[in-house]
Write a protein that holds these residues in place. Structure first.
Motif, PDB file in Angstrom:
ATOM      1  N   THR A  60       0.802  -1.222   0.000  1.00  4.28           N
ATOM      2  CA  THR A  60       0.000   0.000   0.000  1.00  4.28           C
ATOM      3  C   THR A  60       0.836   1.274   0.000  1.00  4.28           C
ATOM      4  N   LEU A  61       2.159   1.151   0.114  1.00  2.00           N
ATOM      5  CA  LEU A  61       3.019   2.341   0.095  1.00  2.00           C
ATOM      6  C   LEU A  61       3.226   2.834  -1.325  1.00  2.00           C
ATOM      7  N   GLY A  62       3.286   4.149  -1.471  1.00  2.00           N
ATOM      8  CA  GLY A  62       3.664   4.719  -2.745  1.00  2.00           C
ATOM      9  C   GLY A  62       5.165   4.640  -2.950  1.00  2.00           C
ATOM     10  N   PRO A  63       5.668   5.064  -4.126  1.00  2.00           N
ATOM     11  CA  PRO A  63       7.122   5.039  -4.375  1.00  2.00           C
ATOM     12  C   PRO A  63       7.855   5.993  -3.443  1.00  2.00           C
ATOM     13  N   ILE A  64       9.072   5.621  -3.082  1.00  2.00           N
ATOM     14  CA  ILE A  64       9.881   6.424  -2.168  1.00  2.00           C
ATOM     15  C   ILE A  64      11.048   6.975  -2.963  1.00  2.00           C
ATOM     16  N   GLU A  65      11.104   8.264  -3.076  1.00  2.00           N
ATOM     17  CA  GLU A  65      12.124   8.923  -3.891  1.00  2.00           C
ATOM     18  C   GLU A  65      12.822   9.981  -3.063  1.00  2.00           C
ATOM     19  N   PRO A  66      13.736   9.567  -2.171  1.00  3.17           N
ATOM     20  CA  PRO A  66      14.468  10.559  -1.377  1.00  3.17           C
ATOM     21  C   PRO A  66      15.418  11.347  -2.246  1.00  3.17           C
ATOM     22  N   PRO A  67      15.919  12.506  -1.788  1.00  3.97           N
ATOM     23  CA  PRO A  67      16.806  13.333  -2.594  1.00  3.97           C
ATOM     24  C   PRO A  67      18.092  12.607  -2.931  1.00  3.97           C
ATOM     25  N   ASP A  68      18.537  12.735  -4.174  1.00  2.61           N
ATOM     26  CA  ASP A  68      19.773  12.114  -4.605  1.00  2.61           C
ATOM     27  C   ASP A  68      20.799  13.192  -4.926  1.00  2.61           C
ATOM     28  N   GLY A  69      22.000  12.763  -5.254  1.00  2.14           N
ATOM     29  CA  GLY A  69      23.057  13.700  -5.625  1.00  2.14           C
ATOM     30  C   GLY A  69      23.845  14.111  -4.411  1.00  2.14           C
ATOM     31  N   ALA A  70      23.331  15.070  -3.640  1.00  2.19           N
ATOM     32  CA  ALA A  70      23.973  15.466  -2.383  1.00  2.19           C
ATOM     33  C   ALA A  70      23.417  14.597  -1.271  1.00  2.19           C
ATOM     34  N   SER A  71      24.173  14.460  -0.221  1.00  8.02           N
ATOM     35  CA  SER A  71      23.677  13.688   0.914  1.00  8.02           C
ATOM     36  C   SER A  71      22.565  14.451   1.588  1.00  8.02           C
TER      37      SER A  71
END
Length: 361
Positions: A60-71
């Motif tokens: 039931t969770l949607g996609p998880i897209e944390p910030p990339d590139g910089a920490s």
């Protein structure tokens, strides 16, 4: 990042209380932990409600897209929040009215994101290195005999705790008079301690200003929640400042309180607000010059660690927080809370995510 597995462990505690520990597994085998431990008679939901809200994961969770590139540590403040809001959007209806379940999910997802970036949850929330150290406040209650209350205060002082919160449990005018005498004795014994009081929303709008005036000679920093949650914004400036606790869970009330005369601080309970909402309110309060205090709800070790990370994440160090270890932890499996230090302090764990890697129900 995808969540590929989920498990909910149930922990039976003393009396009617039960805790739920959520474990989310991502596509690289990392495990993120969260906890839902509603407090009967205080939380708006039950453990059964939270169990239903956490069922059916991860599908039931949607996609998880944390910030990339910089920490995450170098990302903008709150950079992880949009990713978590998107992931939880499909669950919005079932999480409504179940803040402890939301707290568990947000904590577990932040734990995964922190591990992915190699930074603590506090950095994912706040986007900056965590504060070096935060003091905790001690907790007393007027429901115990005065000699016992004084002895407990001495024990707190011996540990180095410099702020004491006292819950005013007595009711009626006679009860308030007894509480007032007990507080005078406490102040005589500890003239330099930072004193905070909690009226637990028990006073009326008519009697609150008078009682606050009687408390003024004791120099309390503030009195938490003097009146009912939906009435607090009507109280106005008094001889003693006041703080908002339960009112923060009332829709639209935090925005009113940010503008209210007399409001000195927001008391942030992520188990009642959700982790992201508590962080948002803490940032807004500090931006308006108000104090912020993070406190647990006598939760277990996972939720306590998350509350510590919240305190470490705020833009400015919060006031001494209600994050001291409590007796209820003895009913839980032995899990070290890595943010707690000796002498009444909270400090960064220097571990990625929540910092708790082993959980056994």
């Amino acid at each position: 990042m995808r969540v590929t597995g989920a498990r909910v462990d149930h922990v039976d505690l003393d009396g009617a209380r039960r805790g739920l520990v959520l474990s989310l597994v991502d596509d690289e085998g990392r495990v993120g932990l969260g906890e839902a431990t509603p407090l009967p008679g205080y939380s708006p939901e039950s453990a059964e409600d939270d169990g239903r809200a956490l069922a059916g994961l991860p599908g039931t969770l949607g996609p998880i897209e944390p910030p990339d590139g910089a920490s995450a540590a170098r990302a903008a403040p709150g950079a992880a929040a949009p990713a978590i809001h998107r992931a939880l959007a499909p669950l919005s209806s079932r999480l409504r009215g179940a803040p402890a379940a939301r707290y568990a999910l947000e904590t577990a997802l932040l734990d995964l994101i922190g591990q992915r970036h190699g930074v603590p949850v506090s950095a994912c929330l706040g986007g900056h290195p965590p504060h070096a150290e935060i003091q905790v406040n001690g907790l007393l209650t007027t429901s115990v005999a005065l000699p016992e209350m004084i002895e407990r205060a001495r024990a707190l002082a011996a540990r180095g705790v410099a702020a004491i919160k006292v819950k005013l449990r007595s009711r009626g005018e006679d009860g308030f008079a007894r509480d007032l005498e007990a507080l005078r004795a406490l102040r005589r014994e500890h003239p330099a301690v930072e004193l905070r009081l909690d009226a637990n929303a028990a006073w009326s709008l008519d009697e609150a200003p008078r009682r606050l005036g009687l408390l003024a000679p004791l120099r309390p920093r503030f009195v938490e929640q003097p009146v009912a949650p939906e009435l607090l914004h009507h109280l106005g400036a008094c001889e003693v400042p006041w703080a908002a606790d339960e009112s923060l869970a009332v829709e639209g009330m935090p925005e009113r309180l940010l503008e209210a005369e007399g409001c000195a601080a927001f008391i942030l309970k992520p188990a009642m607000l959700g982790l992201l909402r508590a962080h948002e309110l803490g940032r807004e309060a500090q931006a308006r010059g108000l104090g912020a205090v993070v406190t647990h709800l006598f939760d277990g070790p996972v939720a306590l660690a998350a509350a510590c990370e919240l305190a470490l994440s705020l833009p400015r160090p919060p006031l001494a927080c209600g994050l001291d270890a409590h007796a209820g932890l003895e009913a839980w499996p032995a899990v070290r809370v890595p943010q707690l230090r000796e002498g009444g302090r909270v400090a960064a764990s220097e571990l990625p995510g929540l910092g708790i890697r082993t959980w056994t129900a």
